[in-house]
Design an enzyme around this catalytic site. Structure first.
Site, PDB file in Angstrom:
ATOM      1  N   LYS A  95    -110.628 -26.005  43.208  1.00  0.00           N
ATOM      2  CA  LYS A  95    -110.577 -24.759  43.969  1.00  0.00           C
ATOM      3  C   LYS A  95    -111.308 -23.709  43.133  1.00  0.00           C
ATOM      4  O   LYS A  95    -110.856 -23.328  42.055  1.00  0.00           O
ATOM      5  CB  LYS A  95    -109.141 -24.316  44.240  1.00  0.00           C
ATOM      6  CG  LYS A  95    -109.091 -23.023  45.058  1.00  0.00           C
ATOM      7  CD  LYS A  95    -107.667 -22.506  45.233  1.00  0.00           C
ATOM      8  CE  LYS A  95    -107.686 -21.177  45.992  1.00  0.00           C
ATOM      9  NZ  LYS A  95    -106.344 -20.532  46.025  1.00  0.00           N
ATOM     10  N   GLY A 156    -101.160 -12.904  47.241  1.00  0.00           N
ATOM     11  CA  GLY A 156     -99.791 -12.503  46.948  1.00  0.00           C
ATOM     12  C   GLY A 156     -99.289 -11.293  47.696  1.00  0.00           C
ATOM     13  O   GLY A 156     -98.167 -10.842  47.463  1.00  0.00           O
ATOM     14  N   ALA A 182    -104.398 -17.162  51.017  1.00  0.00           N
ATOM     15  CA  ALA A 182    -104.026 -15.825  50.528  1.00  0.00           C
ATOM     16  C   ALA A 182    -103.545 -14.910  51.642  1.00  0.00           C
ATOM     17  O   ALA A 182    -104.166 -14.811  52.705  1.00  0.00           O
ATOM     18  CB  ALA A 182    -105.181 -15.159  49.776  1.00  0.00           C
ATOM     19  N   GLY A 183    -102.427 -14.260  51.380  1.00  0.00           N
ATOM     20  CA  GLY A 183    -101.886 -13.271  52.309  1.00  0.00           C
ATOM     21  C   GLY A 183    -100.873 -13.803  53.292  1.00  0.00           C
ATOM     22  O   GLY A 183    -100.204 -13.030  53.978  1.00  0.00           O
ATOM     23  N   ASN A 204     -98.358 -19.996  48.800  1.00  0.00           N
ATOM     24  CA  ASN A 204     -97.697 -20.056  47.504  1.00  0.00           C
ATOM     25  C   ASN A 204     -96.581 -19.016  47.406  1.00  0.00           C
ATOM     26  O   ASN A 204     -95.402 -19.333  47.452  1.00  0.00           O
ATOM     27  CB  ASN A 204     -98.712 -19.888  46.376  1.00  0.00           C
ATOM     28  CG  ASN A 204     -98.106 -20.087  44.991  1.00  0.00           C
ATOM     29  OD1 ASN A 204     -98.768 -19.913  43.980  1.00  0.00           O
ATOM     30  ND2 ASN A 204     -96.845 -20.470  44.892  1.00  0.00           N
ATOM     31  N   THR A 205     -96.966 -17.740  47.318  1.00  0.00           N
ATOM     32  CA  THR A 205     -95.994 -16.677  47.069  1.00  0.00           C
ATOM     33  C   THR A 205     -94.847 -16.673  48.070  1.00  0.00           C
ATOM     34  O   THR A 205     -93.679 -16.536  47.692  1.00  0.00           O
ATOM     35  CB  THR A 205     -96.698 -15.307  47.080  1.00  0.00           C
ATOM     36  OG1 THR A 205     -97.730 -15.302  46.088  1.00  0.00           O
ATOM     37  CG2 THR A 205     -95.713 -14.186  46.780  1.00  0.00           C
TER      38      THR A 205
END
EC number: 2.8.1.10
Length: 256
Positions: A95, A156, A182-183, A204-205
């Protein structure tokens, strides 16, 4: 079934390995998610002992490792990190992340394209994290990337798909997998991304920092499945402020 480069994936939910409170919680969350691909920041791996408590749980689950170059500020940094990752972890999957701004972690399009071109030539399977820029995504496709990973919102931030209109264009134009990265802060965000035709999402987050990461992993797993099923079924395109009765009585009443 989703095919990226030389591998097929049953799950369209990809998971990040950061921010978990423990390796045990991470491993249980990964197992619950059904994911088959996990990103791993190279800076978290001890290069002399890559089978540490971060890598081993992932390998024990038989998942595809996707080391990332998070922390790289230039193409040169990313290329150096990629070579280290291949040496230490024994994988050519990567990545590609280059974000020189520490506040918003927005990807550098120029350095990303430059690094991608070099890494593809060196035999890497490159999945670049990039802005939701349709032109850039097409250029990344042209240099040989295996997929593109445009952002929905800053890393995040959990803000959802702030770039939805551009994501739609990217998905429409792409001839390679599009992974929204992301987001994504809620299962509903994942559903939206999948409904518009994204091939996968990376989360992830939203999972790692949930009150119950294992339960949240299961919820995201189901959300991705439902969103994909809705896309494949064909969503109605009749969005309008004007009402349209599903069972109009006009002709029936006139016939009386």
């Amino acid at each position: 079934m989703l095919r990226i480069a030389d591998r097929d994936f049953h799950s369209r939910l990809f998971i990040g390995s950061g921010k978990y409170s423990s390796a045990d919680i991470m491993q249980k969350s990964l197992a619950a998610s059904g994911s088959e691909l996990v990103t791993l920041a190279l800076k978290r791996v001890e290069l002399e002992r890559p089978t540490d408590d971060i890598v081993t749980p992932i390998q024990n689950l038989g998942l595809q490792l996707l080391p990332n170059t998070s922390g790289a500020k230039t193409a040169q940094d990313a290329i150096f990190a990629a070579r280290l990752a291949r040496e230490a972890l024994g994988t050519h999957w990567l990545k590609l992340e280059i974000h020189p701004d520490p506040n918003y972690l927005l990807p550098d399009p120029i350095e990303t394209l430059k690094a991608a071109e070099t890494l593809v030539k060196e035999g890497f399977t490159v999945l670049p994290y990039c802005g939701a820029d349709p032109v850039l995504c097409k250029r990344l496709e042209e240099v040989g990337c295996a997929a593109v990973m445009p952002l929905g919102a800053p890393i995040g931030s959990n803000q959802g798909l702030l770039t939805r209109d551009f994501l739609r264009i990217i998905i429409e134009q792409a001839s390679l997998p599009v992974i929204v990265d992301a987001g994504i802060g809620a299962p509903s965000h994942a559903v939206e991304a999948m409904e518009m035709g994204a091939d996968a999402v990376l989360v992830n987050t939203a999972i790692a920092t949930a009150n119950d990461p294992v339960a949240m992993s299961k919820t995201f797993r189901d959300a991705v499945i439902v969103g994909r099923q809705a896309f494949e079924a064909g969503l109605s395109q009749n969005a309008s402020l004007k009402a349209s009765a599903s069972s109009p009585l006009t002709e029936f009443l006139e016939s009386l």
